[in-house]
Design an enzyme around this catalytic site. Structure first.
Site, mmCIF file in Angstrom:
data_model
loop_
_atom_site.group_PDB
_atom_site.id
_atom_site.type_symbol
_atom_site.label_atom_id
_atom_site.label_comp_id
_atom_site.label_asym_id
_atom_site.label_seq_id
_atom_site.Cartn_x
_atom_site.Cartn_y
_atom_site.Cartn_z
ATOM 1 N N GLY A 1 58.421 -20.083 63.688
ATOM 2 C CA GLY A 1 58.273 -21.229 64.862
ATOM 3 C C GLY A 1 57.666 -22.622 64.375
ATOM 4 O O GLY A 1 58.245 -23.615 65.002
ATOM 5 N N ASN B 1 52.093 -19.991 75.342
ATOM 6 C CA ASN B 1 51.500 -18.832 74.792
ATOM 7 C C ASN B 1 50.197 -18.167 75.166
ATOM 8 O O ASN B 1 49.860 -16.917 75.075
ATOM 9 C CB ASN B 1 51.440 -19.062 73.130
ATOM 10 C CG ASN B 1 50.956 -20.458 73.004
ATOM 11 O OD1 ASN B 1 51.434 -21.182 73.497
ATOM 12 N ND2 ASN B 1 49.700 -20.549 72.237
ATOM 13 N N GLN C 1 57.722 -17.944 72.823
ATOM 14 C CA GLN C 1 57.414 -16.992 73.533
ATOM 15 C C GLN C 1 58.213 -16.277 74.557
ATOM 16 O O GLN C 1 58.205 -15.458 74.854
ATOM 17 C CB GLN C 1 56.066 -17.439 74.362
ATOM 18 C CG GLN C 1 54.903 -17.718 73.333
ATOM 19 C CD GLN C 1 54.138 -16.505 73.142
ATOM 20 O OE1 GLN C 1 54.265 -15.252 73.640
ATOM 21 N NE2 GLN C 1 53.547 -16.454 71.999
ATOM 22 N N HIS D 1 58.701 -12.953 64.463
ATOM 23 C CA HIS D 1 57.570 -11.840 64.682
ATOM 24 C C HIS D 1 56.932 -11.837 66.088
ATOM 25 O O HIS D 1 56.002 -11.269 66.459
ATOM 26 C CB HIS D 1 56.424 -12.292 63.511
ATOM 27 C CG HIS D 1 55.548 -13.470 63.991
ATOM 28 N ND1 HIS D 1 54.325 -13.305 64.750
ATOM 29 C CD2 HIS D 1 55.577 -14.617 63.726
ATOM 30 C CE1 HIS D 1 53.971 -14.634 64.318
ATOM 31 N NE2 HIS D 1 54.772 -15.499 64.238
ATOM 32 N N CYS E 1 44.980 -19.986 66.969
ATOM 33 C CA CYS E 1 44.422 -21.067 66.494
ATOM 34 C C CYS E 1 43.082 -21.552 66.705
ATOM 35 O O CYS E 1 42.280 -22.431 66.060
ATOM 36 C CB CYS E 1 45.441 -22.230 66.257
ATOM 37 S SG CYS E 1 47.122 -21.536 66.543
HETATM 38 C C1 LIG Z 1 53.669 -18.273 67.494
HETATM 39 C C2 LIG Z 1 53.935 -19.462 68.079
HETATM 40 C C3 LIG Z 1 54.329 -20.669 67.426
HETATM 41 C C4 LIG Z 1 54.264 -20.583 65.877
HETATM 42 O O1 LIG Z 1 55.303 -19.737 65.250
HETATM 43 P P1 LIG Z 1 55.005 -19.083 63.809
HETATM 44 O O2 LIG Z 1 56.159 -18.283 63.474
HETATM 45 O O3 LIG Z 1 53.867 -18.276 64.012
HETATM 46 O O4 LIG Z 1 55.114 -20.437 62.900
HETATM 47 C C5 LIG Z 1 54.809 -21.742 67.999
HETATM 48 N N1 LIG Z 1 54.802 -21.984 69.266
HETATM 49 C C6 LIG Z 1 54.701 -20.913 70.346
HETATM 50 C C7 LIG Z 1 54.559 -21.076 71.631
HETATM 51 C C8 LIG Z 1 54.022 -19.621 69.664
HETATM 52 O O5 LIG Z 1 53.683 -18.805 70.475
#
Ligand SMILES: *Cc1c(COP(=O)(O)O)cnc(C)c1O
Length: 392
Positions: free
Chosen positions: A72, A152, A180, A202, A326
């Protein structure tokens, strides 16, 4: 009775069992370089293209519009920086929101240091942007609108179709971070007027470290990773074959089971929300009650610290979160909770439970048994709570 309950599916999900089997097999067998001439390589290439079709089908796109990435974060970086650079001659204004994921917010911050101007839209108390504010923010030099599909932390779902319509009327590119949303709510890039979309495996039962960016045909962001000619020259690097194949399998499985999962997950979510609000005093639900991801629960508990709550829940075998992954490790309250108007002390006492179809009603009942006790114990240690209680 103790139990292990994983309720942090917005941070990451456990891999789906079938998907896991497919990936293990692929790691062992599909090691040929997909760019090679020989059969071992060509076979891997065929499997990657099958996964591309599965991902495209999951969001109503064409195969040629899907680029595999490392997740993401890379997809967000690629989309935003790619358009910023490709369109710099037209303008340097970008519209976003205050509740984006850091993969978007920090990318925008980096661009603002390079002379781009960013308008961050406020959200209403329910976490949804005001469409009128969006219309007012549009300028001659606006080149991109990037607004997330679903949040998220508080699970709020934005009026994506309407945002896309406004972007199109104004000939502005619309990117959405749908990390999400994909696999959890219906996503159709054509019906919803989406030009670019980020997703990550994931978050829907696939492996970590693989994702995709949808780029509507005709849109040409500048490349983000330069090198070989993989992904039709749009994203260099030897393909992460096994992960890509697993991602394809994961999206196909989860979208085919979405209706069934939604009914189950929403019932668990609603039981959690209703019972917590009813049984535990001084609580509030964060985010919109209706326009909400099926598995998101985000509740603030007055007089306690989210971090202490997480530690106590962990001792009882419950994995949860107090915001986005984070923000843990930082003392600042979540930017999302502040944006919906929560005062600092209330934002600090927030809990996110994110459940999915792998959870059961027994998990929910266990959480509902443990949580009130834990909250009560923490409040007993709070001088503020003590005072309120005496007055009460
Ligand atoms: C988890 C997430 C990301 C980051 O995705 P990764 O695959 O962990 O880099 C970005 N945006 C949102 C809304 C997320 O929930």
């Amino acid at each position: 009775m103790s139990r292990f309950v994983y309720a942090d599916n917005a941070a990451t999900t456990k891999m789906d069992k079938d998907v896991f089997e497919i990936m293990i097999k692929s790691l062992e067998e599909d090691y040929g370089n997909p760019s090679s001439i020989y059969k071992k390589g060509r076979d891997a290439k065929v499997l990657i293209e099958k996964a591309r079709k599965q991902v495209a089908d999951g969001i109503g796109a064409k195969e040629s519009e899907i680029i595999f990435t490392s997740g993401g974060s890379e997809s967000d970086n690629y989309a935003i920086k790619g358009i910023a650079k490709a369109k710099a001659n037209k303008g340097k204004h970008i519209i976003s929101s205050k509740i984006e994921h850091h993969a978007v917010l920090h990318t925008l911050e980096a661009l603002s240091k390079e002379g781009y101007e960013i308008t961050y839209l406020d959200v209403l108390e329910n976490g949804i942007i005001d469409i009128e504010e969006l219309k007012k923010a549009i300028r001659e030099d606006t080149i991109l609108i990037t607004i997330m599909f679903a949040n998220n932390e508080i699970g709020t779902i934005q009026p994506v179709e309407e945002i896309g319509k406004i972007a199109r009327e104004n000939k502005i590119i619309f990117h959405t971070d749908a990390v999400q949303a994909v696999g959890h709510v219906k996503v159709d890039v054509n019906e919803m007027n989406i030009d670019m979309l980020s997703m990550s495996a994931h978050k829907f039962g696939g492996p970590k470290g693989v994702g995709a960016l949808y780029i509507k045909s005709g849109i040409k962001p500048e490349n983000f990773i330069f090198g070989g000619a993989q992904e039709r020259g749009k994203r260099a690097g030897t393909e992460n074959t096994a992960s890509i194949i697993a991602m394809g399998a994961a999206i196909e499985k989860i979208t085919s089971e979405m209706e069934k999962n939604t009914i189950k997950v929403q019932a668990m979510r609603d039981k959690l929300i209703d019972t917590i609000l009813e049984k535990i005093p001084y609580t509030r639900l964060n985010g919109d009650r209706e326009k909400r991801l099926p598995g998101n629960v985000n509740i603030s508990f007055r007089f306690i610290e989210g971090e202490s709550l997480l530690l106590m829940l962990d001792l009882k075998g419950i994995c949860a979160s107090s915001g986005s992954a984070c923000t843990s490790g930082s003392l600042d309250p979540s930017h999302v909770l502040l944006s919906i108007g929560l005062p600092h002390e209330i934002a600090h006492g927030s809990l996110r439970l994110s459940i999915n179809h792998e959870n059961t009603m027994e998990d929910v009942e266990y959480i509902l048994e443990v949580l009130p006790q834990v909250v009560e114990r923490l409040r007993e240690m709070s001088p503020l709570y003590d005072e309120i209680n005496k007055k009460g």
